[in-house]
Design a protein around this motif. Structure first.
Motif, PDB file in Angstrom:
ATOM      1  N   SER A 138       1.152  -1.170  -0.040  1.00 38.51           N
ATOM      2  CA  SER A 138       0.132  -0.257   0.038  1.00 38.51           C
ATOM      3  C   SER A 138       0.945   0.700  -0.246  1.00 38.51           C
ATOM      4  CB  SER A 138      -0.638   0.408   1.465  1.00 38.51           C
ATOM      5  OG  SER A 138      -1.468   1.287   1.579  1.00 38.51           O
ATOM      6  N   GLY A 139       0.896   2.197  -1.352  1.00 42.56           N
ATOM      7  CA  GLY A 139       1.767   3.438  -0.910  1.00 42.56           C
ATOM      8  C   GLY A 139       1.002   3.914   0.130  1.00 42.56           C
ATOM      9  N   SER A 140      -0.558   4.193   0.009  1.00 41.33           N
ATOM     10  CA  SER A 140      -0.547   6.090   2.105  1.00 41.33           C
ATOM     11  C   SER A 140       0.132   4.785   2.740  1.00 41.33           C
ATOM     12  CB  SER A 140      -2.447   5.581   1.690  1.00 41.33           C
ATOM     13  OG  SER A 140      -2.873   4.030   1.802  1.00 41.33           O
ATOM     14  N   LEU A 141      -0.366   3.323   2.724  1.00 41.27           N
ATOM     15  CA  LEU A 141       0.600   3.219   4.568  1.00 41.27           C
ATOM     16  C   LEU A 141       1.839   3.388   4.463  1.00 41.27           C
ATOM     17  CD1 LEU A 141      -2.096   0.128   4.830  1.00 41.27           C
ATOM     18  CD2 LEU A 141      -2.263   2.557   6.277  1.00 41.27           C
ATOM     19  N   SER A 142       2.496   2.436   3.351  1.00 43.76           N
ATOM     20  CA  SER A 142       3.800   2.719   3.678  1.00 43.76           C
ATOM     21  C   SER A 142       4.749   4.520   3.481  1.00 43.76           C
ATOM     22  CB  SER A 142       4.928   2.458   2.266  1.00 43.76           C
ATOM     23  OG  SER A 142       4.212   1.160   2.101  1.00 43.76           O
ATOM     24  N   ALA A 143       3.757   5.228   2.416  1.00 39.40           N
ATOM     25  CA  ALA A 143       3.725   6.541   3.630  1.00 39.40           C
ATOM     26  C   ALA A 143       4.141   7.588   4.568  1.00 39.40           C
ATOM     27  CB  ALA A 143       3.533   7.441   2.084  1.00 39.40           C
ATOM     28  N   GLU A 221       0.342   6.719  -4.125  1.00 40.55           N
ATOM     29  CA  GLU A 221      -1.085   6.631  -5.389  1.00 40.55           C
ATOM     30  C   GLU A 221      -1.449   4.983  -5.730  1.00 40.55           C
ATOM     31  OE1 GLU A 221      -0.784   8.957  -8.672  1.00 40.55           O
ATOM     32  OE2 GLU A 221      -0.358  10.999  -7.730  1.00 40.55           O
ATOM     33  N   ASN A 222       0.050   4.018  -5.195  1.00 42.57           N
ATOM     34  CA  ASN A 222      -0.592   3.109  -5.954  1.00 42.57           C
ATOM     35  C   ASN A 222      -0.373   2.009  -4.672  1.00 42.57           C
ATOM     36  OD1 ASN A 222       0.454   0.753  -6.919  1.00 42.57           O
ATOM     37  ND2 ASN A 222       2.395   0.787  -6.615  1.00 42.57           N
ATOM     38  N   GLU A 223      -1.761   1.150  -4.924  1.00 42.03           N
ATOM     39  CA  GLU A 223      -2.387   0.288  -3.763  1.00 42.03           C
ATOM     40  C   GLU A 223      -2.802  -0.962  -4.688  1.00 42.03           C
ATOM     41  OE1 GLU A 223      -2.803   1.147  -1.026  1.00 42.03           O
ATOM     42  OE2 GLU A 223      -2.149   3.312  -1.049  1.00 42.03           O
ATOM     43  N   PRO A 224      -2.041  -1.492  -5.037  1.00 41.90           N
ATOM     44  CA  PRO A 224      -1.927  -2.898  -5.267  1.00 41.90           C
ATOM     45  C   PRO A 224      -2.646  -4.189  -4.464  1.00 41.90           C
ATOM     46  CG  PRO A 224       0.273  -2.836  -4.409  1.00 41.90           C
ATOM     47  CD  PRO A 224       0.475  -1.910  -4.525  1.00 41.90           C
ATOM     48  N   ALA A 225      -2.310  -4.006  -3.166  1.00 43.06           N
ATOM     49  CA  ALA A 225      -2.957  -5.216  -2.749  1.00 43.06           C
ATOM     50  C   ALA A 225      -4.501  -4.884  -2.415  1.00 43.06           C
ATOM     51  CB  ALA A 225      -2.363  -5.125  -0.826  1.00 43.06           C
ATOM     52  N   VAL A 226      -5.248  -3.725  -3.487  1.00 43.56           N
ATOM     53  CA  VAL A 226      -6.988  -3.644  -3.222  1.00 43.56           C
ATOM     54  C   VAL A 226      -7.302  -4.873  -3.746  1.00 43.56           C
ATOM     55  CG1 VAL A 226      -6.447  -1.010  -2.736  1.00 43.56           C
ATOM     56  CG2 VAL A 226      -6.645  -1.809  -4.766  1.00 43.56           C
ATOM     57  N   HIS A 227      -6.599  -5.632  -4.940  1.00 46.91           N
ATOM     58  CA  HIS A 227      -6.542  -6.644  -5.636  1.00 46.91           C
ATOM     59  C   HIS A 227      -7.109  -8.087  -4.615  1.00 46.91           C
ATOM     60  CE1 HIS A 227      -7.230  -3.364  -8.914  1.00 46.91           C
ATOM     61  NE2 HIS A 227      -5.384  -3.054  -8.079  1.00 46.91           N
ATOM     62  N   ILE A 228      -6.389  -8.161  -3.825  1.00 47.38           N
ATOM     63  CA  ILE A 228      -5.444  -9.238  -3.631  1.00 47.38           C
ATOM     64  C   ILE A 228      -7.048 -10.601  -3.065  1.00 47.38           C
ATOM     65  CG2 ILE A 228      -5.709  -9.177  -0.817  1.00 47.38           C
ATOM     66  CD1 ILE A 228      -2.693 -10.601  -0.672  1.00 47.38           C
ATOM     67  N   VAL A 240       7.083 -13.736   2.498  1.00 43.33           N
ATOM     68  CA  VAL A 240       7.783 -12.169   3.681  1.00 43.33           C
ATOM     69  C   VAL A 240       8.902 -13.161   4.594  1.00 43.33           C
ATOM     70  CG1 VAL A 240       6.096 -11.330   5.104  1.00 43.33           C
ATOM     71  CG2 VAL A 240       4.776 -12.253   3.663  1.00 43.33           C
ATOM     72  N   ALA A 241       9.070 -11.504   4.904  1.00 42.77           N
ATOM     73  CA  ALA A 241      11.121 -11.163   5.592  1.00 42.77           C
ATOM     74  C   ALA A 241      10.466 -10.994   7.194  1.00 42.77           C
ATOM     75  CB  ALA A 241      11.805 -10.191   4.941  1.00 42.77           C
ATOM     76  N   GLN A 242      10.164 -11.595   8.047  1.00 45.21           N
ATOM     77  CA  GLN A 242      10.082 -11.265   9.680  1.00 45.21           C
ATOM     78  C   GLN A 242      10.219  -9.649   9.707  1.00 45.21           C
ATOM     79  OE1 GLN A 242      11.402 -14.305  11.753  1.00 45.21           O
ATOM     80  NE2 GLN A 242      10.434 -15.924  10.410  1.00 45.21           N
ATOM     81  N   LEU A 253       1.543  -9.825   6.086  1.00 40.95           N
ATOM     82  CA  LEU A 253       0.767 -10.888   6.481  1.00 40.95           C
ATOM     83  C   LEU A 253      -0.825 -10.203   6.567  1.00 40.95           C
ATOM     84  CD1 LEU A 253       2.672 -11.511   9.381  1.00 40.95           C
ATOM     85  CD2 LEU A 253       2.598 -12.799   7.094  1.00 40.95           C
ATOM     86  N   GLU A 254      -0.975  -9.672   6.808  1.00 40.48           N
ATOM     87  CA  GLU A 254      -2.536  -9.068   6.236  1.00 40.48           C
ATOM     88  C   GLU A 254      -2.923  -8.667   5.280  1.00 40.48           C
ATOM     89  OE1 GLU A 254      -6.478  -6.319   6.046  1.00 40.48           O
ATOM     90  OE2 GLU A 254      -4.237  -5.633   5.380  1.00 40.48           O
ATOM     91  N   ALA A 255      -2.290  -8.911   4.000  1.00 42.30           N
ATOM     92  CA  ALA A 255      -2.562  -8.847   3.126  1.00 42.30           C
ATOM     93  C   ALA A 255      -2.937 -10.135   2.399  1.00 42.30           C
ATOM     94  CB  ALA A 255      -1.448  -7.914   1.634  1.00 42.30           C
ATOM     95  N   TYR A 256      -2.227 -11.558   3.115  1.00 45.52           N
ATOM     96  CA  TYR A 256      -2.462 -12.534   2.779  1.00 45.52           C
ATOM     97  C   TYR A 256      -3.364 -13.069   4.006  1.00 45.52           C
ATOM     98  CZ  TYR A 256      -1.184 -17.705   2.675  1.00 45.52           C
ATOM     99  OH  TYR A 256      -1.320 -18.743   2.352  1.00 45.52           O
ATOM    100  N   GLN A 257      -3.426 -12.641   4.177  1.00 50.74           N
ATOM    101  CA  GLN A 257      -5.023 -13.179   5.386  1.00 50.74           C
ATOM    102  C   GLN A 257      -6.426 -12.266   4.245  1.00 50.74           C
ATOM    103  OE1 GLN A 257      -5.396 -14.624   7.771  1.00 50.74           O
ATOM    104  NE2 GLN A 257      -3.028 -15.216   7.912  1.00 50.74           N
ATOM    105  N   ARG A 258      -6.373 -11.683   3.626  1.00 50.47           N
ATOM    106  CA  ARG A 258      -7.429 -11.479   2.663  1.00 50.47           C
ATOM    107  C   ARG A 258      -7.198 -11.583   1.109  1.00 50.47           C
ATOM    108  NH1 ARG A 258      -6.571  -5.939   1.157  1.00 50.47           N
ATOM    109  NH2 ARG A 258      -4.869  -5.544   1.296  1.00 50.47           N
ATOM    110  N   ALA A 259      -6.058 -12.548   1.135  1.00 50.55           N
ATOM    111  CA  ALA A 259      -6.504 -13.879  -0.050  1.00 50.55           C
ATOM    112  C   ALA A 259      -7.045 -14.527   0.288  1.00 50.55           C
ATOM    113  CB  ALA A 259      -4.614 -13.694  -0.748  1.00 50.55           C
TER     114      ALA A 259
END
Length: 299
Positions: A138-143, A221-228, A240-242, A253-259
């Protein structure tokens, strides 16, 4: 066997390598690969490609538009939309290669391109399976995590000033990709990022420590995981690195849970760049086994 190849994407010629597996069937499954933010294919993608090739897979590795030998202007601009379209055009190119089975193509991405492949797999049903290594989520959360809130207004003003200057015909403002100085603004802060990129200069001379300032703006602006959640039923492997602070572990990990299934998760110790080096054997083997299982490679 590895050969140099080129193909057209969005009016630009992209350059890469094509790996053909050895003896076996007349046709082979294949995987399409590209690197992350500002990175070029010589920065360890050849090592992954050789592992996949040895397992009976064809591999197409290429550099994104605006980087290395690939065409595109402005130079050193990381455009996530353009790069995702590049992946889709790379798939189209792979399907024209006589010895590649057009119905057995997977995609692999890492870091910034790890986010790209999440989005591409969700919208392009030609993809038979997808590997997302330490993916950008997520671009917004990373920013929000990388930039102190009191510094955000000044950052946004820099973006606005650059946009106004480019509109008047000025050259784009530039930003270091990495820096040894913790006080210097750069696209990928931290000593591990600086060590990784500067440590590859002997064998990746086409990498340059610069991106356009607009690259940082586009990243927000880049939000790739909205598609996961839309990747399914295409199989997904996420590596994923710990202790990742660049593409934060908890966001991955949160994105993985949504997949949705089918999906697999591999956790490796260390930070964002450890999968390429300290844990290369583990990450390459996990990706290889996943790709072979879902593409049906023949050794």
């Amino acid at each position: 066997m590895r050969s140099d190849v080129e193909f057209c994407s969005e009016g630009r010629t992209l350059h890469g390598w094509l790996y053909r597996p050895g003896a076996g069937a007349d046709t082979a499954a294949a995987v399409v690969m590209a690197h992350g933010f500002s990175a070029v294919k010589e920065q360890y993608l050849d090592r992954y490609a050789e592992v996949f090739q040895a397992a009976g897979l064809g591999v197409l590795v290429y550099d994104h538009a605006n980087f290395s030998a690939s065409e595109g202007l402005p130079r050193q601009e990381v455009d996530p939309v353009l790069q995702k379209r590049g992946y889709r055009d790379a798939i189209s190119f792979a399907q024209t290669i006589p010895w590649i089975d057009p119905a057995r193509i997977g995609i692999w991405g890492t870091s910034y391109s790890g986010g790209h492949v999440i989005a591409v797999a969700a919208i392009d049903r030609r993809v038979r399976c997808v590997v997302a290594q330490v993916p950008f989520i997520s671009g917004s959360l990373s920013a929000q995590r990388r930039t102190r809130s009191d510094l955000v207004p000044a950052q946004l003003r820099r973006f606005e000033a650059d946009r106004a200057a480019r509109f008047r015909g000025a050259a784009p403002a530039m930003l270091p990709a990495v820096s040894a100085d913790p006080l210097q603004p750069c696209a990928m802060p931290g000593p591990d990022a600086h060590a990784f990129f500067t440590g590859t200069q002997d064998f990746a001379p086409n990498w340059h420590n610069a991106v356009t300032l607009r690259s940082a703006e586009l990243s927000r602006e880049n939000e790739p995981a909205v598609h996961i959640a839309r990747i399914s039923p295409t199989p997904l492997l996420m590596i994923v690195a710990q202790d990742d602070i660049l593409t934060a572990t908890d966001l991955c990990l949160e994105a993985y849970q949504r997949a949705l299934p089918p999906k697999d998760l591999v956790m490796v110790p260390g930070g964002h760049f450890d999968p390429y080096l300290r844990h290369f054997d583990r990450t390459s083997t996990a990706a290889r086994d996943f790709l072979v299982a879902h593409l049906g490679a023949i050794v």
